[in-house]
Write an enzyme that holds these catalytic residues in place. Sequence first.
Site, PDB file in Angstrom:
ATOM      1  N   HIS A 293      -3.344   7.221   3.007  1.00 56.55           N
ATOM      2  CA  HIS A 293      -3.755   5.918   2.469  1.00 56.55           C
ATOM      3  C   HIS A 293      -5.140   5.588   3.024  1.00 56.55           C
ATOM      4  O   HIS A 293      -5.410   5.776   4.208  1.00 56.55           O
ATOM      5  CB  HIS A 293      -2.737   4.860   2.889  1.00 56.55           C
ATOM      6  CG  HIS A 293      -3.150   3.468   2.577  1.00 56.55           C
ATOM      7  ND1 HIS A 293      -3.638   3.103   1.341  1.00 56.55           N
ATOM      8  CD2 HIS A 293      -3.166   2.341   3.336  1.00 56.55           C
ATOM      9  CE1 HIS A 293      -3.921   1.812   1.362  1.00 56.55           C
ATOM     10  NE2 HIS A 293      -3.651   1.326   2.559  1.00 56.55           N
TER      11      HIS A 293
ATOM     12  N   CYS B  29       0.814  -1.234   0.000  1.00 50.56           N
ATOM     13  CA  CYS B  29       0.000   0.000   0.000  1.00 50.56           C
ATOM     14  C   CYS B  29       0.838   1.271   0.000  1.00 50.56           C
ATOM     15  O   CYS B  29       0.314   2.359  -0.226  1.00 50.56           O
ATOM     16  CB  CYS B  29      -0.944   0.000   1.199  1.00 50.56           C
ATOM     17  SG  CYS B  29      -2.001  -1.452   1.254  1.00 50.56           S
TER      18      CYS B  29
ATOM     19  N   ASN C 160     -10.033  -0.350   0.486  1.00 52.10           N
ATOM     20  CA  ASN C 160      -8.571  -0.245   0.407  1.00 52.10           C
ATOM     21  C   ASN C 160      -8.124  -0.712  -0.979  1.00 52.10           C
ATOM     22  O   ASN C 160      -8.260  -1.897  -1.311  1.00 52.10           O
ATOM     23  CB  ASN C 160      -7.957  -1.107   1.516  1.00 52.10           C
ATOM     24  CG  ASN C 160      -6.444  -1.000   1.574  1.00 52.10           C
ATOM     25  OD1 ASN C 160      -5.811  -0.472   0.662  1.00 52.10           O
ATOM     26  ND2 ASN C 160      -5.860  -1.517   2.642  1.00 52.10           N
TER      27      ASN C 160
HETATM   28  N1  COA Z   1     -18.001  -9.202   9.762  1.00 56.92           N
HETATM   29  C1  COA Z   1     -18.411  -9.515  11.003  1.00 56.92           C
HETATM   30  N2  COA Z   1     -17.566  -9.931  11.961  1.00 56.92           N
HETATM   31  C2  COA Z   1     -16.259 -10.017  11.644  1.00 56.92           C
HETATM   32  C3  COA Z   1     -15.780  -9.696  10.354  1.00 56.92           C
HETATM   33  C4  COA Z   1     -16.710  -9.289   9.407  1.00 56.92           C
HETATM   34  N3  COA Z   1     -16.370  -8.956   8.147  1.00 56.92           N
HETATM   35  N4  COA Z   1     -14.440  -9.866  10.332  1.00 56.92           N
HETATM   36  C5  COA Z   1     -14.085 -10.261  11.560  1.00 56.92           C
HETATM   37  N5  COA Z   1     -15.168 -10.369  12.343  1.00 56.92           N
HETATM   38  C6  COA Z   1     -15.256 -10.775  13.751  1.00 56.92           C
HETATM   39  C7  COA Z   1     -14.065 -11.586  14.187  1.00 56.92           C
HETATM   40  O1  COA Z   1     -14.249 -12.953  13.873  1.00 56.92           O
HETATM   41  C8  COA Z   1     -14.060 -11.346  15.683  1.00 56.92           C
HETATM   42  O2  COA Z   1     -15.040 -12.182  16.279  1.00 56.92           O
HETATM   43  P1  COA Z   1     -14.773 -12.838  17.717  1.00 56.92           P
HETATM   44  O3  COA Z   1     -14.618 -11.684  18.670  1.00 56.92           O
HETATM   45  O4  COA Z   1     -16.016 -13.650  17.937  1.00 56.92           O
HETATM   46  O5  COA Z   1     -13.519 -13.637  17.571  1.00 56.92           O
HETATM   47  C9  COA Z   1     -14.549  -9.905  15.813  1.00 56.92           C
HETATM   48  O6  COA Z   1     -15.214  -9.605  14.573  1.00 56.92           O
HETATM   49  C10 COA Z   1     -13.424  -8.917  16.050  1.00 56.92           C
HETATM   50  O7  COA Z   1     -12.399  -9.160  15.119  1.00 56.92           O
HETATM   51  P2  COA Z   1     -11.120  -8.246  15.034  1.00 56.92           P
HETATM   52  O8  COA Z   1     -10.244  -8.721  13.902  1.00 56.92           O
HETATM   53  O9  COA Z   1     -10.491  -8.127  16.395  1.00 56.92           O
HETATM   54  O10 COA Z   1     -11.821  -6.862  14.662  1.00 56.92           O
HETATM   55  P3  COA Z   1     -11.193  -5.434  14.563  1.00 56.92           P
HETATM   56  O11 COA Z   1     -11.912  -4.499  15.410  1.00 56.92           O
HETATM   57  O12 COA Z   1      -9.694  -5.473  14.688  1.00 56.92           O
HETATM   58  O13 COA Z   1     -11.534  -5.031  13.065  1.00 56.92           O
HETATM   59  C11 COA Z   1     -10.388  -4.875  10.970  1.00 56.92           C
HETATM   60  C12 COA Z   1     -11.021  -5.803  11.995  1.00 56.92           C
HETATM   61  C13 COA Z   1      -9.766  -5.738   9.875  1.00 56.92           C
HETATM   62  C14 COA Z   1     -11.451  -4.001  10.407  1.00 56.92           C
HETATM   63  C15 COA Z   1      -9.311  -4.020  11.651  1.00 56.92           C
HETATM   64  O14 COA Z   1      -8.453  -4.822  12.440  1.00 56.92           O
HETATM   65  C16 COA Z   1      -8.481  -3.263  10.676  1.00 56.92           C
HETATM   66  O15 COA Z   1      -8.960  -2.418   9.971  1.00 56.92           O
HETATM   67  N6  COA Z   1      -7.152  -3.534  10.647  1.00 56.92           N
HETATM   68  C17 COA Z   1      -6.235  -2.841   9.804  1.00 56.92           C
HETATM   69  C18 COA Z   1      -6.503  -3.226   8.407  1.00 56.92           C
HETATM   70  C19 COA Z   1      -5.670  -2.473   7.491  1.00 56.92           C
HETATM   71  O16 COA Z   1      -5.744  -1.302   7.452  1.00 56.92           O
HETATM   72  N7  COA Z   1      -4.864  -3.200   6.756  1.00 56.92           N
HETATM   73  C20 COA Z   1      -4.152  -2.711   5.676  1.00 56.92           C
HETATM   74  C21 COA Z   1      -3.036  -1.846   6.079  1.00 56.92           C
HETATM   75  S1  COA Z   1      -2.472  -1.238   4.593  1.00 56.92           S
END
Ligand code: COA
Length: 331
Positions: A252, A120, A282
């Site tokens: 970004h 990215c 993204n």
């Molecule tokens: N829909 C519903 N529930 C979902 C889900 C979805 N699409 N994806 C994950 N979950 C669930 C998980 O299974 C987890 O359930 P559990 O508590 O029963 O285990 C719960 O939601 C929390 O998951 P978690 O991964 O801790 O959520 P989060 O608050 O961290 O949000 C992201 C997930 C991916 C949105 C977040 O971590 C994020 O944006 N990370 C950075 C991503 C990014 O920018 N990456 C690129 C960098 S260039």
Amino acid sequence: MNSQNIVKKASLRSIAAYVPEKVLSNFDLEKIVDTSDEWITRRTGIKERRIANDNEQTSDLGTKAALKAIKRANLNPDDIDAILVATLSPDYFAMPSTACKIASNLGLKNITAFDISAACTGFIYLLELAKAMVESGSKKNVLIIGAEKTSSIIDYNDRSICILFGDGAGAGIISLNSDNPIIDVHTASNGDYGDLLMTKRSQKSSISTPLCMSMKGNEVFKIAVNTLSNDVIEILKKNNLKASNIDLFIPHQANLRIIKAVQEKLNLEDHKCVVCVQKYGNTSAASIPMAMNDAYEEGRLKKGNLILLDAFGGGFTWGSALLKFGGENFS
Ligand code: COA
């Protein structure tokens, strides 16, 4: 002063983008995986993303953005002497490069063309490369492109990934113009974090291992917020600027919560921060030029504006850039 001693500066003289027509909304995703519009919106800010059709490859998206960028710079394809492409979803994973395919699409047969891999952060890396190429005198007009068909490396059964990414391309032209220079570019990496955000297939795995992306989202989130915030604060300090001097902050577009956290650290008003993650998700290396293009076409990005770019991605890689926009205003 002897004219030979005047240091000529590189400038971003145009910006453009292309997005595929097909829209994949959160409601569409509800029908594919166990997720909801409410969950995706609250955790990411994303409402929809664009998806390329089966006949569109990354090079096709990049070519369409490139043609617009060339036109907006008042150039012809023949004026381009290098094409640099940042992508994590190339047409072919080893060769030919997506840049060579785009050169061919543009009818350019004898120019420098290559891809880089910086996830990215790719467009910031390209800015640094293109700036060095034109300021050294080795090239005159460098076409830089961030282009992604991320949908080609996504498992649409994996709800933790498929909700985040979209397809698209953004392009710009770098030429000499000291009036509106690229002031500074900073790029960095830390390979120790490679396994937090990666594609599953490696040289060690079997050929049947899927190529698709995997991510430890929660860990990536925390490191991204800290790294992005520190990076923008440092580049401003190094150039004796304050956040209040910036006309537009173009980060970004990965997650609205990450963007807002960095915006708060900079104490920037909403009208100075470009956000389009809700429309495109993204788009990795295409995200920054696509966001710049959105601001440009909305009349928010104008010639001479001081802009701050900031990106973070797999590798890990990250980077920031300070520049005055050198393109003509959108009309
Ligand atoms: N829909 C519903 N529930 C979902 C889900 C979805 N699409 N994806 C994950 N979950 C669930 C998980 O299974 C987890 O359930 P559990 O508590 O029963 O285990 C719960 O939601 C929390 O998951 P978690 O991964 O801790 O959520 P989060 O608050 O961290 O949000 C992201 C997930 C991916 C949105 C977040 O971590 C994020 O944006 N990370 C950075 C991503 C990014 O920018 N990456 C690129 C960098 S260039």
